[in-house]
Write a protein that holds these residues in place. Structure first.
Motif, PDB file in Angstrom:
ATOM      1  N   LYS A   1       0.819  -1.187  -0.067  1.00 58.09           N
ATOM      2  CA  LYS A   1      -0.080   0.002   0.071  1.00 58.09           C
ATOM      3  C   LYS A   1       0.810   1.116   0.135  1.00 58.09           C
ATOM      4  O   LYS A   1       0.571   2.159  -0.673  1.00 58.09           O
ATOM      5  CB  LYS A   1      -0.871  -0.022   1.177  1.00 58.09           C
ATOM      6  CG  LYS A   1      -2.087  -0.975   0.902  1.00 58.09           C
ATOM      7  CD  LYS A   1      -2.699  -0.895   2.499  1.00 58.09           C
ATOM      8  CE  LYS A   1      -3.819  -1.830   2.443  1.00 58.09           C
ATOM      9  NZ  LYS A   1      -4.691  -2.067   3.678  1.00 58.09           N
ATOM     10  N   ALA A   2       1.850   1.255   0.960  1.00 64.62           N
ATOM     11  CA  ALA A   2       2.892   2.384   0.989  1.00 64.62           C
ATOM     12  C   ALA A   2       3.581   2.381  -0.604  1.00 64.62           C
ATOM     13  O   ALA A   2       3.728   3.819  -0.837  1.00 64.62           O
ATOM     14  CB  ALA A   2       3.756   2.428   1.945  1.00 64.62           C
ATOM     15  N   ILE A   3       3.898   1.484  -1.096  1.00 68.67           N
ATOM     16  CA  ILE A   3       4.648   1.616  -2.442  1.00 68.67           C
ATOM     17  C   ILE A   3       3.756   2.229  -3.448  1.00 68.67           C
ATOM     18  O   ILE A   3       4.145   3.116  -4.345  1.00 68.67           O
ATOM     19  CB  ILE A   3       5.135   0.244  -2.757  1.00 68.67           C
ATOM     20  CG1 ILE A   3       6.517  -0.004  -2.209  1.00 68.67           C
ATOM     21  CG2 ILE A   3       5.534   0.236  -4.352  1.00 68.67           C
ATOM     22  CD1 ILE A   3       6.997  -1.580  -2.152  1.00 68.67           C
ATOM     23  N   LYS A   4       2.422   1.722  -3.429  1.00 69.40           N
ATOM     24  CA  LYS A   4       1.503   2.314  -4.381  1.00 69.40           C
ATOM     25  C   LYS A   4       1.183   3.648  -4.176  1.00 69.40           C
ATOM     26  O   LYS A   4       1.257   4.607  -5.265  1.00 69.40           O
ATOM     27  CB  LYS A   4       0.068   1.611  -3.963  1.00 69.40           C
ATOM     28  CG  LYS A   4      -0.958   1.985  -5.272  1.00 69.40           C
ATOM     29  CD  LYS A   4      -2.114   1.237  -5.129  1.00 69.40           C
ATOM     30  CE  LYS A   4      -3.302   2.013  -5.875  1.00 69.40           C
ATOM     31  NZ  LYS A   4      -4.801   1.323  -5.426  1.00 69.40           N
ATOM     32  N   SER A   5       1.097   4.073  -3.026  1.00 65.69           N
ATOM     33  CA  SER A   5       0.971   5.788  -2.701  1.00 65.69           C
ATOM     34  C   SER A   5       2.080   6.366  -3.235  1.00 65.69           C
ATOM     35  O   SER A   5       2.350   7.627  -3.672  1.00 65.69           O
ATOM     36  CB  SER A   5       0.796   5.882  -1.145  1.00 65.69           C
ATOM     37  OG  SER A   5       0.720   7.229  -1.073  1.00 65.69           O
ATOM     38  N   LEU A   6       3.570   5.882  -2.921  1.00 63.82           N
ATOM     39  CA  LEU A   6       4.680   6.302  -3.134  1.00 63.82           C
ATOM     40  C   LEU A   6       4.836   6.494  -4.930  1.00 63.82           C
ATOM     41  O   LEU A   6       5.298   7.454  -5.527  1.00 63.82           O
ATOM     42  CB  LEU A   6       5.701   5.860  -2.670  1.00 63.82           C
ATOM     43  CG  LEU A   6       6.111   5.726  -1.144  1.00 63.82           C
ATOM     44  CD1 LEU A   6       7.365   4.839  -0.636  1.00 63.82           C
ATOM     45  CD2 LEU A   6       6.640   7.248  -0.856  1.00 63.82           C
ATOM     46  N   ARG A   7       4.629   5.465  -5.566  1.00 66.36           N
ATOM     47  CA  ARG A   7       4.392   5.584  -7.047  1.00 66.36           C
ATOM     48  C   ARG A   7       3.530   6.613  -7.425  1.00 66.36           C
ATOM     49  O   ARG A   7       3.902   7.354  -8.375  1.00 66.36           O
ATOM     50  CB  ARG A   7       3.880   4.183  -7.572  1.00 66.36           C
ATOM     51  CG  ARG A   7       5.116   3.223  -7.430  1.00 66.36           C
ATOM     52  CD  ARG A   7       4.665   1.932  -8.040  1.00 66.36           C
ATOM     53  NE  ARG A   7       4.755   2.090  -9.652  1.00 66.36           N
ATOM     54  CZ  ARG A   7       4.344   1.215 -10.569  1.00 66.36           C
ATOM     55  NH1 ARG A   7       3.912  -0.086 -10.121  1.00 66.36           N
ATOM     56  NH2 ARG A   7       4.544   1.576 -11.794  1.00 66.36           N
ATOM     57  N   GLU A   8       2.428   6.736  -6.923  1.00 61.79           N
ATOM     58  CA  GLU A   8       1.364   7.936  -7.476  1.00 61.79           C
ATOM     59  C   GLU A   8       1.935   9.155  -7.044  1.00 61.79           C
ATOM     60  O   GLU A   8       1.677  10.249  -7.730  1.00 61.79           O
ATOM     61  CB  GLU A   8       0.100   7.593  -6.579  1.00 61.79           C
ATOM     62  CG  GLU A   8      -0.949   6.411  -7.062  1.00 61.79           C
ATOM     63  CD  GLU A   8      -2.099   6.335  -6.047  1.00 61.79           C
ATOM     64  OE1 GLU A   8      -2.256   6.893  -5.170  1.00 61.79           O
ATOM     65  OE2 GLU A   8      -2.666   5.286  -6.541  1.00 61.79           O
ATOM     66  N   ASP A   9       2.897   9.406  -6.157  1.00 60.12           N
ATOM     67  CA  ASP A   9       3.436  10.808  -5.514  1.00 60.12           C
ATOM     68  C   ASP A   9       4.574  10.715  -6.644  1.00 60.12           C
ATOM     69  O   ASP A   9       5.401  11.952  -6.322  1.00 60.12           O
ATOM     70  CB  ASP A   9       3.922  10.726  -4.147  1.00 60.12           C
ATOM     71  CG  ASP A   9       2.546  10.820  -3.643  1.00 60.12           C
ATOM     72  OD1 ASP A   9       1.449  11.087  -3.638  1.00 60.12           O
ATOM     73  OD2 ASP A   9       2.745  10.628  -2.146  1.00 60.12           O
ATOM     74  N   GLY A  10       5.224   9.794  -7.253  1.00 57.73           N
ATOM     75  CA  GLY A  10       6.223   9.980  -8.116  1.00 57.73           C
ATOM     76  C   GLY A  10       7.820   9.809  -7.497  1.00 57.73           C
ATOM     77  O   GLY A  10       8.813  10.177  -8.000  1.00 57.73           O
ATOM     78  N   LEU A  11       7.747   9.055  -6.252  1.00 55.58           N
ATOM     79  CA  LEU A  11       8.889   9.129  -5.560  1.00 55.58           C
ATOM     80  C   LEU A  11       9.617   7.707  -5.611  1.00 55.58           C
ATOM     81  O   LEU A  11      10.746   7.494  -5.309  1.00 55.58           O
ATOM     82  CB  LEU A  11       8.408   9.358  -3.978  1.00 55.58           C
ATOM     83  CG  LEU A  11       8.086  10.624  -3.633  1.00 55.58           C
ATOM     84  CD1 LEU A  11       7.546  10.721  -2.123  1.00 55.58           C
ATOM     85  CD2 LEU A  11       9.197  11.567  -3.869  1.00 55.58           C
ATOM     86  N   VAL A  12       8.809   6.809  -6.216  1.00 50.83           N
ATOM     87  CA  VAL A  12       9.408   5.322  -6.468  1.00 50.83           C
ATOM     88  C   VAL A  12       9.247   4.863  -8.010  1.00 50.83           C
ATOM     89  O   VAL A  12       8.029   5.285  -8.496  1.00 50.83           O
ATOM     90  CB  VAL A  12       8.911   4.396  -5.592  1.00 50.83           C
ATOM     91  CG1 VAL A  12       8.817   3.045  -5.781  1.00 50.83           C
ATOM     92  CG2 VAL A  12       8.841   4.613  -4.104  1.00 50.83           C
ATOM     93  N   THR A  13       9.974   4.309  -8.690  1.00 46.91           N
ATOM     94  CA  THR A  13       9.816   3.531  -9.804  1.00 46.91           C
ATOM     95  C   THR A  13       9.987   2.395  -9.768  1.00 46.91           C
ATOM     96  O   THR A  13      10.420   1.628  -8.832  1.00 46.91           O
ATOM     97  CB  THR A  13      10.626   4.189 -10.946  1.00 46.91           C
ATOM     98  OG1 THR A  13      12.269   3.988 -10.271  1.00 46.91           O
ATOM     99  CG2 THR A  13      10.797   6.027 -11.061  1.00 46.91           C
ATOM    100  N   SER A  14       9.608   1.722 -11.109  1.00 46.14           N
ATOM    101  CA  SER A  14       9.626   0.129 -11.066  1.00 46.14           C
ATOM    102  C   SER A  14      10.587  -0.196 -12.424  1.00 46.14           C
ATOM    103  O   SER A  14       9.933   0.020 -13.487  1.00 46.14           O
ATOM    104  CB  SER A  14       8.200  -0.257 -11.151  1.00 46.14           C
ATOM    105  OG  SER A  14       8.385  -2.019 -11.452  1.00 46.14           O
ATOM    106  N   PRO A  15      11.701  -0.445 -12.102  1.00 44.67           N
ATOM    107  CA  PRO A  15      12.796  -0.845 -13.041  1.00 44.67           C
ATOM    108  C   PRO A  15      12.344  -2.170 -13.847  1.00 44.67           C
ATOM    109  O   PRO A  15      12.351  -2.508 -15.030  1.00 44.67           O
ATOM    110  CB  PRO A  15      13.978  -0.883 -12.591  1.00 44.67           C
ATOM    111  CG  PRO A  15      13.836  -1.294 -11.415  1.00 44.67           C
ATOM    112  CD  PRO A  15      12.536  -0.487 -10.771  1.00 44.67           C
ATOM    113  N   LYS A  16      11.709  -2.966 -13.178  1.00 46.61           N
ATOM    114  CA  LYS A  16      11.167  -4.406 -13.615  1.00 46.61           C
ATOM    115  C   LYS A  16       9.998  -4.843 -12.741  1.00 46.61           C
ATOM    116  O   LYS A  16       9.730  -4.154 -11.774  1.00 46.61           O
ATOM    117  CB  LYS A  16      12.167  -5.234 -13.998  1.00 46.61           C
ATOM    118  CG  LYS A  16      12.878  -5.898 -12.479  1.00 46.61           C
ATOM    119  CD  LYS A  16      14.021  -6.629 -12.786  1.00 46.61           C
ATOM    120  CE  LYS A  16      14.607  -7.235 -11.240  1.00 46.61           C
ATOM    121  NZ  LYS A  16      15.545  -8.221 -11.635  1.00 46.61           N
TER     122      LYS A  16
END
Length: 56
Positions: A34-49
């Motif tokens: 849940k935290a990662i999903k929120s961080l992705r929406e905020d643009g703070l986390v990316t997914s290289p794969k």
């Protein structure tokens, strides 16, 4: 929780899966996801794969 997850990712120094972060923090994997999903929406986390994440 989001700050803890982001810090754990930074400390890992490589792309990590939510399960690894959950083990490091000693929390439930669902909370980390849940935290990662929120961080992705905020643009703070990316997914290289697929299923691996790193700080943006």
């Amino acid at each position: 929780m989001k700050d803890q997850v982001l810090n754990a990712m930074r400390n890992a120094g490589k792309p990590v899966c939510p399960g690894d972060v959950a083990k490091t923090l000693g929390v439930d994997g669902k909370d980390v996801s849940k935290a990662i999903k929120s961080l992705r929406e905020d643009g703070l986390v990316t997914s290289p794969k697929r299923c691996f994440y790193e700080p943006a």
